[in-house]
Design an enzyme around this catalytic site. Structure first.
Site, mmCIF file in Angstrom:
data_model
loop_
_atom_site.group_PDB
_atom_site.id
_atom_site.type_symbol
_atom_site.label_atom_id
_atom_site.label_comp_id
_atom_site.label_asym_id
_atom_site.label_seq_id
_atom_site.Cartn_x
_atom_site.Cartn_y
_atom_site.Cartn_z
ATOM 1 N N ASP A 1 -35.366 -84.412 34.249
ATOM 2 C CA ASP A 1 -34.334 -85.372 33.839
ATOM 3 C C ASP A 1 -33.682 -85.914 35.109
ATOM 4 O OD1 ASP A 1 -31.765 -86.464 32.653
ATOM 5 O OD2 ASP A 1 -32.586 -85.546 30.850
ATOM 6 N N ASP B 1 -37.036 -89.005 38.104
ATOM 7 C CA ASP B 1 -36.707 -90.308 37.516
ATOM 8 C C ASP B 1 -38.004 -90.930 37.017
ATOM 9 O OD1 ASP B 1 -36.027 -92.908 36.961
ATOM 10 O OD2 ASP B 1 -34.935 -93.253 38.835
ATOM 11 N N LYS C 1 -37.850 -100.799 21.388
ATOM 12 C CA LYS C 1 -38.637 -99.835 20.612
ATOM 13 C C LYS C 1 -39.816 -100.523 19.917
ATOM 14 C CE LYS C 1 -36.509 -95.894 21.393
ATOM 15 N NZ LYS C 1 -37.145 -94.874 22.231
ATOM 16 N N TYR D 1 -31.984 -102.323 22.141
ATOM 17 C CA TYR D 1 -32.660 -101.044 21.915
ATOM 18 C C TYR D 1 -33.823 -101.220 20.922
ATOM 19 C CZ TYR D 1 -32.908 -96.110 20.302
ATOM 20 O OH TYR D 1 -33.301 -94.833 19.957
ATOM 21 N N GLY E 1 -31.333 -84.155 27.461
ATOM 22 C CA GLY E 1 -30.694 -84.926 26.396
ATOM 23 C C GLY E 1 -30.616 -84.188 25.064
ATOM 24 N N GLN E 2 -30.156 -84.914 24.043
ATOM 25 C CA GLN E 2 -29.930 -84.298 22.731
ATOM 26 C C GLN E 2 -31.217 -83.679 22.173
ATOM 27 O OE1 GLN E 2 -28.929 -86.904 19.463
ATOM 28 N NE2 GLN E 2 -28.119 -85.237 18.221
HETATM 29 P P1 NAD Z 1 -30.225 -88.699 25.179
HETATM 30 O O1 NAD Z 1 -29.518 -89.895 25.682
HETATM 31 O O2 NAD Z 1 -29.450 -87.558 24.651
HETATM 32 O O3 NAD Z 1 -31.184 -88.125 26.317
HETATM 33 C C1 NAD Z 1 -31.951 -88.955 27.136
HETATM 34 C C2 NAD Z 1 -32.104 -88.259 28.462
HETATM 35 O O4 NAD Z 1 -32.882 -89.112 29.307
HETATM 36 C C3 NAD Z 1 -30.752 -88.036 29.177
HETATM 37 O O5 NAD Z 1 -30.587 -86.665 29.472
HETATM 38 C C4 NAD Z 1 -30.857 -88.892 30.431
HETATM 39 O O6 NAD Z 1 -30.254 -88.302 31.565
HETATM 40 C C5 NAD Z 1 -32.364 -89.000 30.607
HETATM 41 N N1 NAD Z 1 -32.750 -90.180 31.374
HETATM 42 C C6 NAD Z 1 -32.217 -91.419 31.323
HETATM 43 N N2 NAD Z 1 -32.832 -92.231 32.197
HETATM 44 C C7 NAD Z 1 -33.776 -91.477 32.809
HETATM 45 C C8 NAD Z 1 -34.731 -91.749 33.826
HETATM 46 N N3 NAD Z 1 -34.822 -92.948 34.403
HETATM 47 N N4 NAD Z 1 -35.575 -90.751 34.209
HETATM 48 C C9 NAD Z 1 -35.475 -89.526 33.643
HETATM 49 N N5 NAD Z 1 -34.586 -89.208 32.687
HETATM 50 C C10 NAD Z 1 -33.735 -90.175 32.286
HETATM 51 O O7 NAD Z 1 -31.299 -89.215 24.104
HETATM 52 P P2 NAD Z 1 -31.967 -88.410 22.906
HETATM 53 O O8 NAD Z 1 -31.085 -88.563 21.734
HETATM 54 O O9 NAD Z 1 -32.384 -87.068 23.341
HETATM 55 O O10 NAD Z 1 -33.225 -89.335 22.642
HETATM 56 C C11 NAD Z 1 -34.478 -89.097 23.219
HETATM 57 C C12 NAD Z 1 -35.436 -90.170 22.734
HETATM 58 O O11 NAD Z 1 -35.468 -90.182 21.307
HETATM 59 C C13 NAD Z 1 -35.056 -91.597 23.142
HETATM 60 O O12 NAD Z 1 -36.239 -92.327 23.394
HETATM 61 C C14 NAD Z 1 -34.380 -92.150 21.913
HETATM 62 O O13 NAD Z 1 -34.511 -93.537 21.836
HETATM 63 C C15 NAD Z 1 -35.173 -91.470 20.817
HETATM 64 N N6 NAD Z 1 -34.413 -91.407 19.559
HETATM 65 C C16 NAD Z 1 -33.315 -90.596 19.465
HETATM 66 C C17 NAD Z 1 -32.606 -90.553 18.273
HETATM 67 C C18 NAD Z 1 -31.389 -89.696 18.105
HETATM 68 O O14 NAD Z 1 -30.700 -89.803 17.080
HETATM 69 N N7 NAD Z 1 -31.075 -88.821 19.063
HETATM 70 C C19 NAD Z 1 -33.033 -91.333 17.187
HETATM 71 C C20 NAD Z 1 -34.126 -92.173 17.343
HETATM 72 C C21 NAD Z 1 -34.835 -92.168 18.529
HETATM 73 C C1 AKB Z 2 -29.120 -94.579 17.882
HETATM 74 O O1 AKB Z 2 -28.203 -94.595 17.040
HETATM 75 O O2 AKB Z 2 -29.254 -95.392 18.808
HETATM 76 C C2 AKB Z 2 -30.189 -93.511 17.722
HETATM 77 C C3 AKB Z 2 -31.328 -94.036 16.926
HETATM 78 C C4 AKB Z 2 -31.279 -93.995 15.462
HETATM 79 O O3 AKB Z 2 -32.290 -94.488 17.490
HETATM 80 N N1 AKB Z 2 -29.601 -92.356 17.157
#
Ligand code: NAD
Ligand code: AKB
Length: 316
Positions: free
Chosen positions: A34, A52, A147, A143, A11-12
């Site tokens: 992943d 998973d 959280k 969401y 993921g990101q």
């Molecule tokens: P993303 O969606 O880019 O990546 C999440 C990854 O999890 C994906 O690659 C997906 O394939 C994988 N995934 C989904 N279900 C799965 C499962 N059952 N088993 C294994 N892998 C699985 O998300 P991200 O932006 O990298 O965020 C990661 C974490 O950070 C999340 O918990 C998100 O809530 C949190 N977060 C992200 C942001 C943001 O802006 N990116 C902000 C606040 C919080």
């Molecule tokens: C979203 O927009 O869902 C995320 C976050 C702030 O948790 N980037």
């Protein structure tokens, strides 16, 4: 010797965090997992596997087989996507976390867990400016509810079973390596792709919608700093506010125009506008600064330049 498991490594965040952790702990000690294969720079520099987080049996097996000592659990359904599949999103977000917490409780070799929370724990009744660490948390998105429930469970497992779980309430994260996964703050990444590809962008939030944001390198540094802090310095076991920068789509488009004077932005808000309006506009992170010296450095001007250069190179 540390062996680190990253769940959600494609993921990101995971795609960049994995590489940073490999630099610190050695490629062979950081396991990227992943549901899908991660990008080449992750899959070709160290161990990776399809895993998973909901498959508890395989998860336990994986952790024991690879002598895992730390877990970064990143898998989740983000805010925009979660509103489309609410029950499924709740199950993925909660069941995944509960599997990890329970695993850490049962397997003493697991010393530390990282699980990210979000500014989504706040809701329409929260003070929106300089939002404090301790304040009203009444989220009205699936969401956000997952959280805030997750934060309560993390603190519970720390207090009751001594699980060393650490967490940050990330703001919207901005990066170009891997595109974001369906959140409300995603406009602030999409805008760069559209600027480079088409010279224009139709934004799904209104022009004056301020949200807290952070460039990925600051987020990665904060995450690793928190995980390397002494346990006694980590005073908050729910999740830490971390600030970063705050801007609106209009301000971001003005920054882009400094580099691309012909760039055009239009606005057509959708359901994510309501989500954005329920979240803080800026964050007070003095607890994180006091407890483990959290600092962010990248401002909107520098971020815009890095993003434009990075997206341009990626698209070439
Ligand atoms: P993303 O969606 O880019 O990546 C999440 C990854 O999890 C994906 O690659 C997906 O394939 C994988 N995934 C989904 N279900 C799965 C499962 N059952 N088993 C294994 N892998 C699985 O998300 P991200 O932006 O990298 O965020 C990661 C974490 O950070 C999340 O918990 C998100 O809530 C949190 N977060 C992200 C942001 C943001 O802006 N990116 C902000 C606040 C919080
Ligand atoms: C979203 O927009 O869902 C995320 C976050 C702030 O948790 N980037």
């Amino acid at each position: 010797m540390e062996n680190i498991l990253i769940i959600g490594a494609a993921g990101q965040i995971g795609s960049e965090l994995t590489l940073s952790l490999r630099e610190i702990y050695g490629n062979e000690h950081v396991f990227a997992t992943d549901l899908k294969k991660p990008a080449k720079d992750v899959s070709e520099t160290g161990p990776w596997a399809i895993l998973d987080v909901l498959d508890n049996k395989r998860l336990v097996h994986f952790v024991i087989r690879h002598n895992i000592t730390q877990i970064y659990h990143l898998a989740a359904v983000l805010s925009g996507n979660a509103e489309r599949i609410p029950i499924q999103a709740w199950n993925i977000n909660m069941e995944g976390l509960m599997n990890i917490l329970d695993l850490a409780k049962e397997i003493p070799e697991i010393k530390k867990i990282f699980w990210p929370s979000s500014i989504a724990v706040f809701g329409p009744t929260t003070p929106r400016q300089n939002t404090p660490q301790l304040t009203i948390t009444e989220p009205n998105t699936v969401y956000g509810i997952s959280k805030i429930a997750g934060e309560r469970w993390c603190e519970y497992f720390f207090e009751k079973y001594g699980v060393d779980v650490r967490s940050i309430r990330y703001p919207g994260l901005i990066s170009y390596k891997t595109e974001p996964g369906g959140g409300t703050t995603d406009y602030a990444v999409e805008i760069f792709y559209e600027a480079i590809k088409n010279g224009k962008y139709e934004c799904f939030l209104e022009e004056n919608t301020y949200l807290p944001m952070m460039f990925m390198s600051d987020a990665i540094k904060a995450t690793i700093d928190l995980m390397e802090a002494k346990p006694e310095d980590v005073k908050i076991r729910s999740s830490y506010n971390v600030g970063g920068i705050s801007f609106s789509p209009k301000e971001l488009s003005n920054e882009i125009k400094k580099h691309m004077p012909d760039f055009e932005i239009t606005y057509k808000s959708d359901f994510r506008q309501k989500i954005a309006e329920s979240w803080p506009q800026s964050i007070n992170d003095q607890e994180a600064e006091k407890d483990w010296d959290c600092k962010t450095t990248i401002k909107i001007e520098e971020m815009t330049k890095i993003m434009l250069d990075g997206v341009r190179e990626k698209l070439q």
